[in-house]
Write a protein that holds these residues in place. Structure first.
Motif, PDB file in Angstrom:
ATOM      1  N   SER A 116      15.020  55.846  52.728  1.00 23.21           N
ATOM      2  CA  SER A 116      14.634  56.955  53.593  1.00 23.21           C
ATOM      3  C   SER A 116      13.572  57.825  52.927  1.00 23.21           C
ATOM      4  O   SER A 116      12.652  58.321  53.601  1.00 23.21           O
ATOM      5  CB  SER A 116      15.866  57.799  53.950  1.00 23.21           C
ATOM      6  OG  SER A 116      16.769  57.056  54.748  1.00 23.21           O
ATOM      7  N   ILE A 117      13.679  58.025  51.622  1.00 22.40           N
ATOM      8  CA  ILE A 117      12.664  58.795  50.903  1.00 22.40           C
ATOM      9  C   ILE A 117      11.321  58.075  50.966  1.00 22.40           C
ATOM     10  O   ILE A 117      10.268  58.701  51.151  1.00 22.40           O
ATOM     11  CB  ILE A 117      13.096  59.032  49.442  1.00 22.40           C
ATOM     12  CG1 ILE A 117      14.320  59.945  49.385  1.00 22.40           C
ATOM     13  CG2 ILE A 117      11.952  59.639  48.628  1.00 22.40           C
ATOM     14  CD1 ILE A 117      14.938  60.074  47.999  1.00 22.40           C
ATOM     15  N   VAL A 118      11.344  56.756  50.812  1.00 23.01           N
ATOM     16  CA  VAL A 118      10.097  55.992  50.857  1.00 23.01           C
ATOM     17  C   VAL A 118       9.420  56.141  52.223  1.00 23.01           C
ATOM     18  O   VAL A 118       8.194  56.191  52.321  1.00 23.01           O
ATOM     19  CB  VAL A 118      10.352  54.511  50.511  1.00 23.01           C
ATOM     20  CG1 VAL A 118       9.096  53.674  50.736  1.00 23.01           C
ATOM     21  CG2 VAL A 118      10.810  54.378  49.063  1.00 23.01           C
ATOM     22  N   LYS A 119      10.215  56.236  53.284  1.00 27.86           N
ATOM     23  CA  LYS A 119       9.636  56.480  54.607  1.00 27.86           C
ATOM     24  C   LYS A 119       8.884  57.807  54.627  1.00 27.86           C
ATOM     25  O   LYS A 119       7.839  57.930  55.285  1.00 27.86           O
ATOM     26  CB  LYS A 119      10.731  56.480  55.669  1.00 27.86           C
ATOM     27  CG  LYS A 119      11.338  55.114  55.953  1.00 27.86           C
ATOM     28  CD  LYS A 119      12.407  55.211  57.032  1.00 27.86           C
ATOM     29  CE  LYS A 119      13.043  53.862  57.311  1.00 27.86           C
ATOM     30  NZ  LYS A 119      14.100  53.941  58.366  1.00 27.86           N
ATOM     31  N   LEU A 164       1.122  59.970  53.947  1.00 25.99           N
ATOM     32  CA  LEU A 164      -0.217  59.410  54.021  1.00 25.99           C
ATOM     33  C   LEU A 164      -0.878  59.743  55.352  1.00 25.99           C
ATOM     34  O   LEU A 164      -2.107  59.857  55.426  1.00 25.99           O
ATOM     35  CB  LEU A 164      -0.168  57.898  53.806  1.00 25.99           C
ATOM     36  CG  LEU A 164       0.202  57.466  52.388  1.00 25.99           C
ATOM     37  CD1 LEU A 164       0.425  55.958  52.328  1.00 25.99           C
ATOM     38  CD2 LEU A 164      -0.873  57.868  51.388  1.00 25.99           C
ATOM     39  N   ASP A 165      -0.077  59.900  56.406  1.00 22.24           N
ATOM     40  CA  ASP A 165      -0.641  60.321  57.692  1.00 22.24           C
ATOM     41  C   ASP A 165      -1.328  61.672  57.543  1.00 22.24           C
ATOM     42  O   ASP A 165      -2.392  61.913  58.129  1.00 22.24           O
ATOM     43  CB  ASP A 165       0.452  60.419  58.756  1.00 22.24           C
ATOM     44  CG  ASP A 165       1.036  59.072  59.134  1.00 22.24           C
ATOM     45  OD1 ASP A 165       0.329  58.057  58.972  1.00 22.24           O
ATOM     46  OD2 ASP A 165       2.199  59.026  59.588  1.00 22.24           O
ATOM     47  N   VAL A 166      -0.715  62.569  56.770  1.00 14.79           N
ATOM     48  CA  VAL A 166      -1.306  63.889  56.564  1.00 14.79           C
ATOM     49  C   VAL A 166      -2.567  63.768  55.707  1.00 14.79           C
ATOM     50  O   VAL A 166      -3.608  64.358  56.025  1.00 14.79           O
ATOM     51  CB  VAL A 166      -0.296  64.838  55.895  1.00 14.79           C
ATOM     52  CG1 VAL A 166      -0.913  66.220  55.710  1.00 14.79           C
ATOM     53  CG2 VAL A 166       0.984  64.923  56.700  1.00 14.79           C
ATOM     54  N   LEU A 167      -2.490  62.968  54.648  1.00 13.47           N
ATOM     55  CA  LEU A 167      -3.639  62.829  53.759  1.00 13.47           C
ATOM     56  C   LEU A 167      -4.830  62.210  54.485  1.00 13.47           C
ATOM     57  O   LEU A 167      -5.985  62.547  54.203  1.00 13.47           O
ATOM     58  CB  LEU A 167      -3.248  61.976  52.551  1.00 13.47           C
ATOM     59  CG  LEU A 167      -4.143  62.061  51.313  1.00 13.47           C
ATOM     60  CD1 LEU A 167      -4.275  63.495  50.830  1.00 13.47           C
ATOM     61  CD2 LEU A 167      -3.573  61.189  50.197  1.00 13.47           C
ATOM     62  N   GLU A 168      -4.542  61.329  55.442  1.00  8.70           N
ATOM     63  CA  GLU A 168      -5.628  60.670  56.166  1.00  8.70           C
ATOM     64  C   GLU A 168      -6.318  61.586  57.173  1.00  8.70           C
ATOM     65  O   GLU A 168      -7.324  61.180  57.781  1.00  8.70           O
ATOM     66  CB  GLU A 168      -5.103  59.413  56.864  1.00  8.70           C
ATOM     67  CG  GLU A 168      -4.895  58.247  55.912  1.00  8.70           C
ATOM     68  CD  GLU A 168      -4.455  56.979  56.620  1.00  8.70           C
ATOM     69  OE1 GLU A 168      -3.924  57.084  57.751  1.00  8.70           O
ATOM     70  OE2 GLU A 168      -4.645  55.897  56.045  1.00  8.70           O
ATOM     71  N   THR A 169      -5.827  62.798  57.347  1.00  5.99           N
ATOM     72  CA  THR A 169      -6.581  63.753  58.167  1.00  5.99           C
ATOM     73  C   THR A 169      -7.806  64.270  57.420  1.00  5.99           C
ATOM     74  O   THR A 169      -8.649  64.942  58.016  1.00  5.99           O
ATOM     75  CB  THR A 169      -5.708  64.954  58.581  1.00  5.99           C
ATOM     76  OG1 THR A 169      -5.331  65.709  57.415  1.00  5.99           O
ATOM     77  CG2 THR A 169      -4.456  64.498  59.335  1.00  5.99           C
ATOM     78  N   MET A 170      -7.914  63.959  56.124  1.00  6.35           N
ATOM     79  CA  MET A 170      -9.062  64.353  55.317  1.00  6.35           C
ATOM     80  C   MET A 170     -10.135  63.269  55.416  1.00  6.35           C
ATOM     81  O   MET A 170      -9.889  62.110  55.093  1.00  6.35           O
ATOM     82  CB  MET A 170      -8.627  64.561  53.859  1.00  6.35           C
ATOM     83  CG  MET A 170      -9.719  65.079  52.958  1.00  6.35           C
ATOM     84  SD  MET A 170      -9.038  65.669  51.384  1.00  6.35           S
ATOM     85  CE  MET A 170      -8.068  64.251  50.852  1.00  6.35           C
ATOM     86  N   ARG A 182       2.813  50.800  49.659  1.00  4.75           N
ATOM     87  CA  ARG A 182       1.655  50.304  48.904  1.00  4.75           C
ATOM     88  C   ARG A 182       0.522  49.887  49.859  1.00  4.75           C
ATOM     89  O   ARG A 182      -0.650  50.190  49.616  1.00  4.75           O
ATOM     90  CB  ARG A 182       2.062  49.122  48.027  1.00  4.75           C
ATOM     91  CG  ARG A 182       2.917  49.471  46.808  1.00  4.75           C
ATOM     92  CD  ARG A 182       3.118  48.222  45.977  1.00  4.75           C
ATOM     93  NE  ARG A 182       3.998  48.369  44.868  1.00  4.75           N
ATOM     94  CZ  ARG A 182       3.650  48.805  43.642  1.00  4.75           C
ATOM     95  NH1 ARG A 182       2.410  49.197  43.431  1.00  4.75           N
ATOM     96  NH2 ARG A 182       4.529  48.853  42.663  1.00  4.75           N
ATOM     97  N   TYR A 183       0.880  49.185  50.937  1.00  6.82           N
ATOM     98  CA  TYR A 183      -0.142  48.740  51.886  1.00  6.82           C
ATOM     99  C   TYR A 183      -0.852  49.928  52.522  1.00  6.82           C
ATOM    100  O   TYR A 183      -2.090  49.963  52.621  1.00  6.82           O
ATOM    101  CB  TYR A 183       0.493  47.863  52.966  1.00  6.82           C
ATOM    102  CG  TYR A 183      -0.487  47.493  54.062  1.00  6.82           C
ATOM    103  CD1 TYR A 183      -1.453  46.512  53.870  1.00  6.82           C
ATOM    104  CD2 TYR A 183      -0.442  48.158  55.292  1.00  6.82           C
ATOM    105  CE1 TYR A 183      -2.362  46.197  54.870  1.00  6.82           C
ATOM    106  CE2 TYR A 183      -1.348  47.840  56.295  1.00  6.82           C
ATOM    107  CZ  TYR A 183      -2.302  46.858  56.078  1.00  6.82           C
ATOM    108  OH  TYR A 183      -3.204  46.558  57.067  1.00  6.82           O
ATOM    109  N   ARG A 184      -0.059  50.913  52.966  1.00 11.55           N
ATOM    110  CA  ARG A 184      -0.666  52.098  53.579  1.00 11.55           C
ATOM    111  C   ARG A 184      -1.529  52.845  52.575  1.00 11.55           C
ATOM    112  O   ARG A 184      -2.559  53.424  52.935  1.00 11.55           O
ATOM    113  CB  ARG A 184       0.434  53.020  54.126  1.00 11.55           C
ATOM    114  CG  ARG A 184       1.066  52.559  55.423  1.00 11.55           C
ATOM    115  CD  ARG A 184       0.079  52.617  56.588  1.00 11.55           C
ATOM    116  NE  ARG A 184      -0.615  53.900  56.657  1.00 11.55           N
ATOM    117  CZ  ARG A 184      -0.112  54.998  57.208  1.00 11.55           C
ATOM    118  NH1 ARG A 184       1.101  54.986  57.748  1.00 11.55           N
ATOM    119  NH2 ARG A 184      -0.819  56.115  57.227  1.00 11.55           N
TER     120      ARG A 184
END
Length: 270
Positions: A92-95, A101-107, A226-228
């Motif tokens: 669950s933590i890994v999720k 990464l969704d937040v980081l990709e807003t940059m 890792r893939y994301r």
């Protein structure tokens, strides 16, 4: 529960002064919010997001190590159900790591480029805690010790390198509970023998098979993260060299491999 491999957590010394704790003092909010210092001057707006997310990652890595050490201990006590529950928590933590990464990709690439030069030699490649996570899972690369930033990190990695991994703990637990890996010429068997054992286990012991599936769930989650991570780096800097001189996305792609290989390869034999 702590182990020799991890820095032990200590009781809060403020409990000794007799004063009641508040939300802020219990969580040390003032100190926590003072840690997000920026290298850009004048401050670039998006650097705070970058710093915050990576500091949160390090906090989650600390929690993951805490939980994985508990899982190893529980397997050593043959507490199968509790170990599986603990691995579920890590999954669950890994999720959450993936969702960050969704937040980081807003940059955008330009927004990252606005402060990237200020990172100098700093790189996520240098995260000692994530290397510890890899070592606990069984992905042990002694070269990581040479890349450690300081002696304390190097010592922690050495202890992790020398300690049994989570995978080792699983195989030892299974052997004690009726599922040993066959020996070859008097030595512990390799992946083929592990697969043979797993094939029998899945057919004969639903409880043990369920435990193995919790390992597979965790492994899949880490590979997803890792893939994301690879795609996020490609989206942000393309094929450029990573910060700190790392190979960037090319290096990250090389890490897309399972930690518990036999749990994947045995599936073609069912």
């Amino acid at each position: 529960m702590s182990t020799d491999a991890a820095a032990p957590l200590r009781p809060d010394p403020r409990r000794r002064d007799g004063r009641p704790l508040t939300y802020g003092t219990y969580l040390r909010v003032d100190e926590l919010l003072d840690l997000q210092t920026l290298s850009s001057d004048p401050p670039e707006h998006d650097e705070l997001l970058f710093v915050t997310i990576h500091q949160v990652y390090e906090l989650w890595f600390k929690q993951i190590l805490w939980e994985l050490d508990r899982a190893v201990a529980l397997l050593g006590e043959d507490e199968r159900a509790r170990a599986a529950h603990t691995l579920g928590r890590v999954r669950s933590i890994v999720k959450v790591l993936v969702s960050q990464l969704d937040v980081l990709e807003t940059m955008t690439p330009l927004e990252f480029a606005s402060f990237r030069a200020h990172l100098e030699s700093g790189s996520g490649f240098q995260s000692a805690q994530f290397r510890e996570v890899e070592f606990v899972l069984g992905l042990k690369d002694p070269a990581a010790l040479r890349r450690a930033e300081h002696d304390e990190a190097r010592a922690r990695l050495q202890r992790r390198l020398d300690a049994p991994s989570l995978w080792d703990a699983l195989l030892a637990h299974l052997a004690r509970t009726g599922h040993p890996v066959a020996e070859v010429d008097g030595a512990p068997g390799g992946e083929d023998e592990v697969e043979d054992m797993l094939l029998r286990l899945y057919r004969e012991d639903p409880s043990a098979a369920g435990l193995c599936e919790s390992f597979t769930d965790l492994d899949e989650g880490i590979q997803e993260w890792r893939y994301r991570h690879v795609k996020m780096v490609e989206r942000t800097i393309g094929a450029k060299v990573g910060t700190g001189g790392s190979a960037g996305a090319a290096y990250l792609r090389s890490t897309l491999r399972p930690a518990f290989g036999p749990l994947w390869t045995v599936r073609s034999r069912f």
